[in-house]
Design an enzyme around this catalytic site. Sequence first.
Site, PDB file in Angstrom:
ATOM      1  N   ARG A 128      24.845  76.858  68.220  1.00 59.73           N
ATOM      2  CA  ARG A 128      26.146  77.385  67.794  1.00 59.73           C
ATOM      3  C   ARG A 128      27.197  77.050  68.852  1.00 59.73           C
ATOM      4  O   ARG A 128      27.622  77.910  69.639  1.00 59.73           O
ATOM      5  CB  ARG A 128      26.054  78.879  67.525  1.00 59.73           C
ATOM      6  CG  ARG A 128      25.393  79.157  66.189  1.00 59.73           C
ATOM      7  CD  ARG A 128      25.626  80.575  65.722  1.00 59.73           C
ATOM      8  NE  ARG A 128      25.357  80.680  64.289  1.00 59.73           N
ATOM      9  CZ  ARG A 128      25.403  81.830  63.623  1.00 59.73           C
ATOM     10  NH1 ARG A 128      25.717  82.941  64.242  1.00 59.73           N
ATOM     11  NH2 ARG A 128      25.156  81.852  62.327  1.00 59.73           N
ATOM     12  N   GLN A 133      29.580  72.851  64.594  1.00 57.32           N
ATOM     13  CA  GLN A 133      29.902  73.764  63.498  1.00 57.32           C
ATOM     14  C   GLN A 133      29.737  73.106  62.131  1.00 57.32           C
ATOM     15  O   GLN A 133      29.288  73.746  61.178  1.00 57.32           O
ATOM     16  CB  GLN A 133      31.331  74.288  63.656  1.00 57.32           C
ATOM     17  CG  GLN A 133      31.476  75.332  64.745  1.00 57.32           C
ATOM     18  CD  GLN A 133      32.889  75.853  64.856  1.00 57.32           C
ATOM     19  OE1 GLN A 133      33.827  75.229  64.366  1.00 57.32           O
ATOM     20  NE2 GLN A 133      33.065  76.989  65.504  1.00 57.32           N
ATOM     21  N   ASP A 136      26.096  73.320  60.898  1.00 54.65           N
ATOM     22  CA  ASP A 136      25.450  74.632  60.946  1.00 54.65           C
ATOM     23  C   ASP A 136      24.999  75.097  59.559  1.00 54.65           C
ATOM     24  O   ASP A 136      25.731  75.789  58.839  1.00 54.65           O
ATOM     25  CB  ASP A 136      26.420  75.642  61.564  1.00 54.65           C
ATOM     26  CG  ASP A 136      25.770  76.991  61.857  1.00 54.65           C
ATOM     27  OD1 ASP A 136      24.611  77.196  61.440  1.00 54.65           O
ATOM     28  OD2 ASP A 136      26.429  77.827  62.495  1.00 54.65           O
ATOM     29  N   SER A 139      24.792  79.049  58.899  1.00 61.94           N
ATOM     30  CA  SER A 139      26.065  79.698  58.586  1.00 61.94           C
ATOM     31  C   SER A 139      26.504  79.387  57.154  1.00 61.94           C
ATOM     32  O   SER A 139      26.980  80.268  56.430  1.00 61.94           O
ATOM     33  CB  SER A 139      27.142  79.258  59.576  1.00 61.94           C
ATOM     34  OG  SER A 139      26.887  79.788  60.860  1.00 61.94           O
ATOM     35  N   TYR A 235      24.301  85.312  68.049  1.00 61.54           N
ATOM     36  CA  TYR A 235      23.401  86.107  67.213  1.00 61.54           C
ATOM     37  C   TYR A 235      23.189  87.480  67.855  1.00 61.54           C
ATOM     38  O   TYR A 235      23.268  87.649  69.067  1.00 61.54           O
ATOM     39  CB  TYR A 235      22.036  85.421  67.073  1.00 61.54           C
ATOM     40  CG  TYR A 235      22.065  84.134  66.303  1.00 61.54           C
ATOM     41  CD1 TYR A 235      22.117  84.135  64.918  1.00 61.54           C
ATOM     42  CD2 TYR A 235      22.038  82.911  66.965  1.00 61.54           C
ATOM     43  CE1 TYR A 235      22.141  82.951  64.202  1.00 61.54           C
ATOM     44  CE2 TYR A 235      22.060  81.716  66.252  1.00 61.54           C
ATOM     45  CZ  TYR A 235      22.106  81.742  64.884  1.00 61.54           C
ATOM     46  OH  TYR A 235      22.131  80.558  64.182  1.00 61.54           O
TER      47      TYR A 235
END
Length: 383
Positions: A128, A133, A136, A139, A235
């Site tokens: 992360r 991004q 990911d 997500s 997290y």
Amino acid sequence: MRVGVVRETFPGERRVALVPGVLASLKKAGLEVLIESQAGAAAGFTDAEYQEKGATVVADRAEVLRQADVLLQVRTLGANPEAGPSDLEHLRSGQTLIGLADPLIEAAAAGELARRGVNLFAMELIPRITRAQSMDVLSSMASIAGYKAVLLAAAELPKLFPMMMTAAGTITPAKVFVIGAGVAGLQAIATAQRLGAIVHGYDLRPAVKEQVQSLGAKFVELDVAAADAEAKGGYAKAMDEDFYRRQREAMARVVADMDVVITTAAVPGQKAPVLITREMLTGMRPGSVVLDLAAERGGNCEATVPGETVQVGGVSVLGPVNLPATVPFHASQMYAKNITTFLLHVVKNGELQLTADDEITRETLVVRDGQVVHPRVKERLEA
């Protein structure tokens, strides 16, 4: 270099690893794409669409598995333990698998691929960091799960979500409590808010309070201190049982006043913490709904049964699994964007780069040249 995509075989899995819209970027990079016939059908993508974008559609699954230098999947062997092994006989040494692999739980699958000389990148392990991004997957899929969770809860609840002023009287809005303000939780909060509910949110990380409030929800403050509750990558960190006990005691009063509770608390590679006990369920009004997004990891609710809806004292407890697969068209679009961006990151001049110099490559590479190389997976395999 040939990139192969086959139809997913995990029960209920309707997503596909690549969609026609991303093929142009792979073609530009000099990659040839082989697609098993009907691989995208369950997600709404036809063979003709793939062919129009330059892919070669192959009728024989085994042929795609044999010819591909890189195989892109939604669920590789570790995340498809029952049907996945049937593909192993067609794989060869030197091939590379990229997809969800559940490596911290199914470490043995990584060991099996290592014995066969098949390299593995696990998309769950994307770090992360800002430049990752767009890769990911967790997500992307969590956002879909949070959205769909609210729709399922609203359909189960014997009340309407929004306030309505009618000739027959005023209907008061439903109260929704979302536990966990990660990607799934924030999307659930936003969706419940759009549906007109009165929304409350909670997370053991105080830093997310502003995010919850920015979506129009009320942040629930519990008198339970949590020092250093955030792990690497943003997290939530696993806490000890004494903390969870105190948290449950403080949360019971809030839960009792809610019509819907959506739990999203999960710790990567570990069993989900129990946040809602059976005793807490008996304190809720009959007709209330608890939807447990952590059902696949053991559940945040003591009564959760993965894939089922159970009744406890008039309260419905939903344990949905693999929610992204229930919205396969857009879930596949998002997944394909993530995995394509990752693939183009690790391919240079038409060749895969398996070096550990780059953080993204290093953190996601689980198996290389017949060895399990990821420290956390290796540790679990040797335990």
